[in-house]
Structure formats: C-alpha cells, structure tokens
Design an enzyme around this catalytic site. Structure first.
Site, PDB file in Angstrom:
ATOM      1  N   LYS A 177      52.500  28.389  97.453  1.00  0.00           N
ATOM      2  CA  LYS A 177      53.649  28.875  98.373  1.00  0.00           C
ATOM      3  C   LYS A 177      55.232  28.504  98.513  1.00  0.00           C
ATOM      4  O   LYS A 177      55.203  27.653  98.338  1.00  0.00           O
ATOM      5  CB  LYS A 177      52.967  29.771  99.390  1.00  0.00           C
ATOM      6  CG  LYS A 177      51.759  30.167  99.428  1.00  0.00           C
ATOM      7  CD  LYS A 177      52.019  31.602  98.776  1.00  0.00           C
ATOM      8  CE  LYS A 177      50.423  32.705  98.542  1.00  0.00           C
ATOM      9  NZ  LYS A 177      49.724  32.358  97.868  1.00  0.00           N
TER      10      LYS A 177
HETATM   11  C1  PLP Z   1      49.080  38.044  97.961  1.00  0.00           C
HETATM   12  C2  PLP Z   1      48.179  37.664  98.696  1.00  0.00           C
HETATM   13  N1  PLP Z   1      47.190  37.548  98.877  1.00  0.00           N
HETATM   14  C3  PLP Z   1      46.440  37.166 100.379  1.00  0.00           C
HETATM   15  C4  PLP Z   1      46.358  35.215  99.813  1.00  0.00           C
HETATM   16  C5  PLP Z   1      45.149  34.708 100.303  1.00  0.00           C
HETATM   17  O1  PLP Z   1      46.224  33.234 100.883  1.00  0.00           O
HETATM   18  P1  PLP Z   1      45.571  31.986 100.570  1.00  0.00           P
HETATM   19  O2  PLP Z   1      45.121  31.782  98.866  1.00  0.00           O
HETATM   20  O3  PLP Z   1      45.702  31.044 101.990  1.00  0.00           O
HETATM   21  O4  PLP Z   1      43.570  31.834 101.356  1.00  0.00           O
HETATM   22  C6  PLP Z   1      47.214  35.251  98.645  1.00  0.00           C
HETATM   23  C7  PLP Z   1      47.226  33.593  98.034  1.00  0.00           C
HETATM   24  O5  PLP Z   1      46.761  33.188  97.496  1.00  0.00           O
HETATM   25  C8  PLP Z   1      48.171  35.660  97.899  1.00  0.00           C
HETATM   26  O6  PLP Z   1      49.144  35.661  97.203  1.00  0.00           O
END
Ligand code: PLP
Length: 374
Positions: A177
C-alpha cells in the site's frame, strides 16, 4: 512491481521500540490512532492488524449478519467479500464500470432487496468511487456503507480526504500500500460508541476498568496491532504526500509514453487519468485480448524475464471455487470478467524513476507488437 520505502529514522525508531520493553499495542498504537484521526478530520480511528478485520468489524458493529445481503464489486481482493461471508451474510455482486473499474453505481439500486443492509464500495487502484452518488443511494435506502478504502489512503473526493467523511472507512497498511505498517489496517468510525465496540471486537470483547476490572460482553477476536508495526506507520505518515506526488508523476509518465502513436496502436486500455483525486496506488492496463496471440500469463513471464515484476489485481471473485459453490457462475458479471481476465498491474512505487517507466513501456510494447493477431 512494488516496494515500500522505509527511511532510516523509522528503522531507528523501530529499534527504540524493540528496546523499550513494550512490544504489543501500547503508546505507539495510541499515537498512530491520534495522527490518523487528525488526518481524518477528527473522526475516531482505531488501528488493527489488517485491513480485512477492519471491514469484518465494521459489519459487526452495523449489525450485519445471517439473513442479510451486502452489495459489493466482483473486482477486488477477495477479502472484500470474504468478510461478508465471515459475518454470515451474503455478498451481492454488481458488475463494474469498465472505465473506472469500480462498482457501477448505476446498477446498485436494482440489486437492493429487503435483506440488503450495506454496500462495500472499493476504490480500485486508489480511484475513488463517486461518494455523492454512493451516499445518495445509501441514504435513500437506509443502508450502511463500509468503504473499502484499502487502496485509497491519500486519495480525495472533491477536495476532501477519503476517511474524513462518510460512514465506516477501512484502510489497509499492507506493504504494497502507499504507506505501510508491515501488516495492518485502520477503521474510521462515526462516534465513541462505535469506537468502543471496535476496541471490543479487536481484542476478545474485553473492556477493562480501574486496576482489576474486566468485563466481556461480546465475542471479539485477536486483531490488535503491535507497537513495532505502529512505529513503522508513524514513520511512514509524514511521507504520504511526497510518496503520492511521486506516484502521480510516474503515472503521468506512463500516460505520456502510452500516448506515443506506435504504442497507442497496440490497443491497451489505460486507467482513468485522474491526477487530482487518485493516490495512484496502482497503474493498471487492460490487455487487448482479441488482438493478441499470447495470453496474459505469457506477457507476465516475458516481462519477468526482462526483470520487470507485474501483478494481477484481481481475478474476479465470483469465479473462485468457494464462490462457485455458493452459486455464482461464469457470465454473471461479463464486464468484470473481461477486465479481470486481461488486467495487468505495472510497476509503480516511489523509488522508481522515469527511466524505469520508459523501460516498462518499451518492453511491454515490444512484447505486444511481436504477438499481434494478423
Ligand atoms: C481492495 C482491498 N481490500 C481489502 C484488502 C485487505 O487488506 P489487508 O491485506 O490489510 O487485510 C486489500 C489489501 O490487500 C485490498 O487491496
């Protein structure tokens, strides 16, 4: 394809935390929450160990559960709809707008039923979903919104930061990110009541009082962020604007190079050229399937052989085996399916240079030119 930028001050800060004797959630977490709240216009923010549990918890706070439906997009990381299943509700997918690649708001109202409780829009690649139209629909049908802003930290809507308004807003700080806490996420809530619930769901439902008081009233999980991770985030935040400015500059370079007549003739579909609102979390093209004699995987392999990493964000969620078993099938969302089959994420991260972008575009163009349908 992407690489985090961590400065020496942050590395030294992490070493200080490691020496401090307090490693799990503590003062660094509190400071990070305060800074994020400031960033989000004073709204309450709590941090977690992922940007997935944030959405699950938002749904639980909203009372979404068995018998309920939640509208979302099939073009996202599977976390977006898995959290709906996790709370016992049913995702209702709506096809995408192939230009923005986000949920097509024109199709949302037709998908609303008496069981609908919430909408989870996703700002794919950092391009914000139209918040005015989204909230007009939510208000009209009395639905909660859990903004999956995992990718849009630093994006804006009509001059206002994503997170500074709206209903629940969920961010991810995964290493790919725009800013990272290694793993981690944040949830923006509406008031102190929701913030207290978020804290309970974050850690076993526990509420402490005084020196020895403890109560448990609901089933919480184990979703707290460590102070080590929070310190990484604190070192990242001051760089957000600079990182995003660099991303925008690199995205502009991509557009400029893709506009060259010979490259343009290849027929790639480019993203929306938004240099105001998007944080340029990713630069994604859609390959011209019908005009090529090779598959996306072959394009990726050839780029890889040239030392260029790429990614697929994402396969269509409803085509995964789990979702097929739940009743979805090929052809349900043709626009998302086409995009998901052909989308390709090109390298974009702050440490890249314009020369890197030139190399990516030249290499991709050479591969595609050599494999055009005659
Ligand atoms: C669109 C989207 N939603 C949810 C997530 C979930 O985030 P995390 O990987 O921090 O659980 C991500 C990240 O990978 C994402 O890109």
């Amino acid at each position: 394809m992407t690489r985090p930028t961590i400065d020496e001050e942050t590395i030294a800060g992490v070493a200080d935390v490691l020496r401090s004797g307090w490693l799990t959630s503590g003062p660094q977490v509190k400071t990070l929450e305060a800074k994020l709240s400031e960033y989000c216009g004073g709204r309450p923010v709590r941090v977690f160990n992922s940007g997935t549990c944030t959405m699950e918890i938002a749904l639980r706070i909203a009372g979404v559960g068995p018998g309920h439906e939640v509208i979302t997009t099939p073009l996202s990381w599977v976390a977006t709809s898995n959290v709906v299943l996790e709370v016992g509700a049913r995702p209702v997918f709506v096809d995408i707008d192939p230009v923005t690649r986000n949920l097509d708001l024109d199709r949302v109202e037709a998908a609303i039923t008496p069981a609908t409780r919430a909408i989870i829009p996703v700002d794919l690649a950092g391009l914000p979903v139209d918040r005015d139209r989204l909230y007009a629909i939510a208000k009209k049908h009395r639905l909660r919104v859990v903004e999956d802003a995992a990718q849009s930290f630093g994006s804006t809507w009509k001059g206002k930061r994503i997170g500074a308004s709206g209903d629940f807003v969920s961010f991810s700080f995964h290493p790919n990110k725009n800013v990272t806490t290694i793993e981690g996420g944040a949830l923006v809530v509406n008031d102190e009541r929701e913030a207290v619930l978020a804290e309970q769901y974050r850690l076993q439902g526990v509420v402490k009082s005084g020196y020895d008081g403890m109560e448990v009233e609901l089933v919480g999980g184990k979703f707290n962020l460590t102070d080590v991770a929070a310190r990484v985030g604190l070192g990242q935040l001051p760089h957000l604007d600079e990182f995003n400015a660099k991303r925008r500059e690199l995205a502009r370079a991509y557009f400029e190079l893709f506009a060259a007549p010979a490259v343009r003739a290849l027929g790639l579909q480019l993203p929306v050229a938004d240099f105001i609102q998007s944080n340029w979390h990713m630069f994604q093209v859609v390959l011209p399937e019908q005009r090529l004699t090779l598959k996306r995987a072959d394009v990726m392999a050839q780029l890889h052989a040239a030392g260029i990493g790429t990614g697929v964000h994402y396969p269509a969620i409803h085509r995964f085996a789990l979702y097929r078993r739940l009743g979805w099938k090929d052809g349900d969302f043709p626009l998302a399916e086409y995009t998901c089959r052909n989308i390709l994420t090109l390298p974009l991260f702050p440490a890249m240079t314009r020369a890197d972008v030139v190399r990516v575009v030249d290499t991709l163009a050479a591969i595609l030119s050599a494999h055009r349908q005659s």
